[in-house]
Design a protein around this motif. Structure first.
Motif, PDB file in Angstrom:
ATOM      1  N   VAL A  30       0.844  -1.195   0.000  1.00 27.89           N
ATOM      2  CA  VAL A  30       0.000   0.000   0.000  1.00 27.89           C
ATOM      3  C   VAL A  30       0.880   1.247   0.000  1.00 27.89           C
ATOM      4  O   VAL A  30       1.786   1.381   0.837  1.00 27.89           O
ATOM      5  N   GLN A  31       0.608   2.133  -0.951  1.00 29.27           N
ATOM      6  CA  GLN A  31       1.285   3.418  -1.039  1.00 29.27           C
ATOM      7  C   GLN A  31       0.236   4.491  -1.284  1.00 29.27           C
ATOM      8  O   GLN A  31      -0.797   4.220  -1.909  1.00 29.27           O
ATOM      9  N   VAL A  32       0.507   5.697  -0.798  1.00 31.57           N
ATOM     10  CA  VAL A  32      -0.380   6.835  -1.034  1.00 31.57           C
ATOM     11  C   VAL A  32       0.420   7.898  -1.766  1.00 31.57           C
ATOM     12  O   VAL A  32       1.517   8.265  -1.339  1.00 31.57           O
ATOM     13  N   ALA A  33      -0.120   8.379  -2.885  1.00 32.09           N
ATOM     14  CA  ALA A  33       0.578   9.373  -3.692  1.00 32.09           C
ATOM     15  C   ALA A  33      -0.399  10.431  -4.174  1.00 32.09           C
ATOM     16  O   ALA A  33      -1.575  10.146  -4.425  1.00 32.09           O
ATOM     17  N   ARG A  34       0.111  11.638  -4.325  1.00 34.91           N
ATOM     18  CA  ARG A  34      -0.697  12.734  -4.854  1.00 34.91           C
ATOM     19  C   ARG A  34      -0.810  12.607  -6.362  1.00 34.91           C
ATOM     20  O   ARG A  34       0.181  12.316  -7.050  1.00 34.91           O
ATOM     21  N   ALA A  35      -2.004  12.812  -6.879  1.00 38.29           N
ATOM     22  CA  ALA A  35      -2.205  12.910  -8.328  1.00 38.29           C
ATOM     23  C   ALA A  35      -1.721  14.300  -8.724  1.00 38.29           C
ATOM     24  O   ALA A  35      -2.430  15.288  -8.536  1.00 38.29           O
ATOM     25  N   GLY A  36      -0.509  14.395  -9.238  1.00 41.55           N
ATOM     26  CA  GLY A  36       0.125  15.680  -9.491  1.00 41.55           C
ATOM     27  C   GLY A  36      -0.429  16.439 -10.682  1.00 41.55           C
ATOM     28  O   GLY A  36      -0.198  17.635 -10.808  1.00 41.55           O
ATOM     29  N   VAL A  37      -1.151  15.761 -11.541  1.00 43.27           N
ATOM     30  CA  VAL A  37      -1.754  16.401 -12.706  1.00 43.27           C
ATOM     31  C   VAL A  37      -3.269  16.305 -12.551  1.00 43.27           C
ATOM     32  O   VAL A  37      -3.804  15.196 -12.423  1.00 43.27           O
ATOM     33  N   PRO A  38      -3.991  17.438 -12.503  1.00 43.43           N
ATOM     34  CA  PRO A  38      -5.447  17.362 -12.405  1.00 43.43           C
ATOM     35  C   PRO A  38      -6.017  16.553 -13.572  1.00 43.43           C
ATOM     36  O   PRO A  38      -5.740  16.851 -14.736  1.00 43.43           O
ATOM     37  N   SER A  39      -6.783  15.511 -13.251  1.00 40.54           N
ATOM     38  CA  SER A  39      -7.295  14.608 -14.283  1.00 40.54           C
ATOM     39  C   SER A  39      -8.774  14.335 -14.053  1.00 40.54           C
ATOM     40  O   SER A  39      -9.130  13.557 -13.167  1.00 40.54           O
ATOM     41  N   PRO A  40      -9.650  14.957 -14.838  1.00 39.89           N
ATOM     42  CA  PRO A  40     -11.074  14.662 -14.702  1.00 39.89           C
ATOM     43  C   PRO A  40     -11.387  13.176 -14.845  1.00 39.89           C
ATOM     44  O   PRO A  40     -12.246  12.649 -14.137  1.00 39.89           O
ATOM     45  N   TYR A  64     -17.120  17.439 -18.349  1.00 41.27           N
ATOM     46  CA  TYR A  64     -15.658  17.414 -18.307  1.00 41.27           C
ATOM     47  C   TYR A  64     -15.125  18.776 -17.871  1.00 41.27           C
ATOM     48  O   TYR A  64     -14.213  18.868 -17.042  1.00 41.27           O
ATOM     49  N   ALA A  65     -15.708  19.841 -18.421  1.00 32.40           N
ATOM     50  CA  ALA A  65     -15.253  21.200 -18.088  1.00 32.40           C
ATOM     51  C   ALA A  65     -15.458  21.513 -16.609  1.00 32.40           C
ATOM     52  O   ALA A  65     -14.621  22.185 -15.989  1.00 32.40           O
ATOM     53  N   GLN A  66     -16.559  21.042 -16.013  1.00 36.13           N
ATOM     54  CA  GLN A  66     -16.783  21.272 -14.588  1.00 36.13           C
ATOM     55  C   GLN A  66     -15.737  20.547 -13.744  1.00 36.13           C
ATOM     56  O   GLN A  66     -15.209  21.108 -12.781  1.00 36.13           O
ATOM     57  N   TRP A  67     -15.449  19.294 -14.084  1.00 35.88           N
ATOM     58  CA  TRP A  67     -14.402  18.559 -13.380  1.00 35.88           C
ATOM     59  C   TRP A  67     -13.071  19.293 -13.512  1.00 35.88           C
ATOM     60  O   TRP A  67     -12.350  19.477 -12.529  1.00 35.88           O
ATOM     61  N   GLN A  68     -12.747  19.711 -14.722  1.00 36.35           N
ATOM     62  CA  GLN A  68     -11.476  20.374 -14.975  1.00 36.35           C
ATOM     63  C   GLN A  68     -11.369  21.688 -14.190  1.00 36.35           C
ATOM     64  O   GLN A  68     -10.320  21.977 -13.607  1.00 36.35           O
ATOM     65  N   ALA A  69     -12.449  22.467 -14.160  1.00 36.82           N
ATOM     66  CA  ALA A  69     -12.431  23.737 -13.439  1.00 36.82           C
ATOM     67  C   ALA A  69     -12.234  23.517 -11.942  1.00 36.82           C
ATOM     68  O   ALA A  69     -11.447  24.219 -11.294  1.00 36.82           O
ATOM     69  N   PHE A  70     -12.931  22.534 -11.377  1.00 37.42           N
ATOM     70  CA  PHE A  70     -12.781  22.258  -9.950  1.00 37.42           C
ATOM     71  C   PHE A  70     -11.368  21.774  -9.633  1.00 37.42           C
ATOM     72  O   PHE A  70     -10.697  22.289  -8.733  1.00 37.42           O
ATOM     73  N   LEU A  71     -10.893  20.783 -10.366  1.00 41.12           N
ATOM     74  CA  LEU A  71      -9.586  20.185 -10.081  1.00 41.12           C
ATOM     75  C   LEU A  71      -8.435  21.145 -10.356  1.00 41.12           C
ATOM     76  O   LEU A  71      -7.356  21.001  -9.774  1.00 41.12           O
ATOM     77  N   GLY A  72      -8.650  22.123 -11.211  1.00 36.81           N
ATOM     78  CA  GLY A  72      -7.606  23.081 -11.547  1.00 36.81           C
ATOM     79  C   GLY A  72      -7.479  24.235 -10.581  1.00 36.81           C
ATOM     80  O   GLY A  72      -6.553  25.047 -10.727  1.00 36.81           O
ATOM     81  N   ARG A  73      -8.355  24.328  -9.597  1.00 33.29           N
ATOM     82  CA  ARG A  73      -8.265  25.413  -8.615  1.00 33.29           C
ATOM     83  C   ARG A  73      -7.027  25.231  -7.739  1.00 33.29           C
ATOM     84  O   ARG A  73      -6.724  24.111  -7.324  1.00 33.29           O
ATOM     85  N   PRO A  74      -6.317  26.308  -7.414  1.00 32.06           N
ATOM     86  CA  PRO A  74      -5.203  26.198  -6.469  1.00 32.06           C
ATOM     87  C   PRO A  74      -5.707  25.661  -5.122  1.00 32.06           C
ATOM     88  O   PRO A  74      -6.744  26.095  -4.618  1.00 32.06           O
ATOM     89  N   GLY A  75      -4.989  24.709  -4.580  1.00 33.88           N
ATOM     90  CA  GLY A  75      -5.359  24.151  -3.284  1.00 33.88           C
ATOM     91  C   GLY A  75      -6.305  22.977  -3.342  1.00 33.88           C
ATOM     92  O   GLY A  75      -6.709  22.457  -2.302  1.00 33.88           O
ATOM     93  N   VAL A  76      -6.672  22.525  -4.534  1.00 31.80           N
ATOM     94  CA  VAL A  76      -7.451  21.300  -4.677  1.00 31.80           C
ATOM     95  C   VAL A  76      -6.463  20.177  -4.973  1.00 31.80           C
ATOM     96  O   VAL A  76      -5.657  20.281  -5.902  1.00 31.80           O
ATOM     97  N   GLU A  77      -6.511  19.120  -4.158  1.00 30.61           N
ATOM     98  CA  GLU A  77      -5.601  17.998  -4.342  1.00 30.61           C
ATOM     99  C   GLU A  77      -6.350  16.680  -4.212  1.00 30.61           C
ATOM    100  O   GLU A  77      -7.321  16.580  -3.470  1.00 30.61           O
TER     101      GLU A  77
END
Length: 195
Positions: A30-40, A64-77
């Motif tokens: 088991v490993q935990v990693a950040r998804a470094g690239v916002p991916s809808p 798709y655009a809604q997912w992209q807009a949310f995930l692209g906000r600074p501080g969303v991880e």
């Protein structure tokens, strides 16, 4: 037909509130990693795979655009737990300008529940919420981490949050329409059967 739903709002107000779970045993993979690239695509997969049997439906209609807009906000991880290279679950977080960080979604895919992965993933996610501003230098330092869970979520969710050091600050009870469990693919969910 309606059902009674209880929603609990929980918070931590200091990083020292976190009571980490033990990591899964050595050799668990088991490993935990950040998804470094916002991916809808990845986020929608995790959302439907984890929430399909817990009646998570609020984002099913997102474009798709809604997912992209949310995930692209600074501080969303998005932080993903993997077991032997396979996605096992995730925790998603989003900050607000006042230094609050909400754990917007958290959970495991059904095949990975009940094996100690959830407590570890939540511990990692909460720790990363507390140090979020270190990765996003224009954000205010985290002063509070909060989330909500409800009686529609898994039976161990509330206890897991409490064991990690969250305290309940508000409880609401409402009547809601009987949930339809869409599963990972809306209209095509079938619960796994044991052989």
């Amino acid at each position: 037909m309606t059902t009674t739903v209880t929603t609990w709002y929980l918070e931590q107000t200091a990083a020292t509130d976190l009571s980490p779970a033990r990591p899964p045993g050595t050799g668990s993979g088991v490993q935990v990693a950040r998804a470094g690239v916002p991916s809808p695509e990845l986020s929608r997969f995790l959302y439907t795979a984890v929430g399909g049997d817990n009646a998570w439906i609020d984002r099913l209609g997102w474009s798709y655009a809604q997912w992209q807009a949310f995930l692209g906000r600074p501080g969303v991880e998005t932080w993903v737990a993997y077991e032997a290279g396979t996605p096992a679950g995730y925790v998603e977080m989003a900050n607000t300008p006042d230094g609050s960080v909400e754990l917007t979604y958290f959970g495991l895919l059904p095949a990975f529940r009940g094996r100690g992965i959830g407590g570890h993933l939540l511990s990692v996610g909460v720790a990363r919420a507390w140090d979020l501003a270190q990765r996003w230098p224009n954000l205010a330092p985290t002063r509070r981490v909060w989330l909500q869970t409800c009686s529609k979520d898994g039976p161990y969710a509330l206890d897991n949050y409490r064991r990690r050091g969250f305290g309940v600050y508000k409880t609401l009870t409402t009547e809601e329409p009987e949930p339809v469990n869409p599963g990972p693919w809306a209209g095509a969910y079938e619960a796994p059967t044991s052989a």
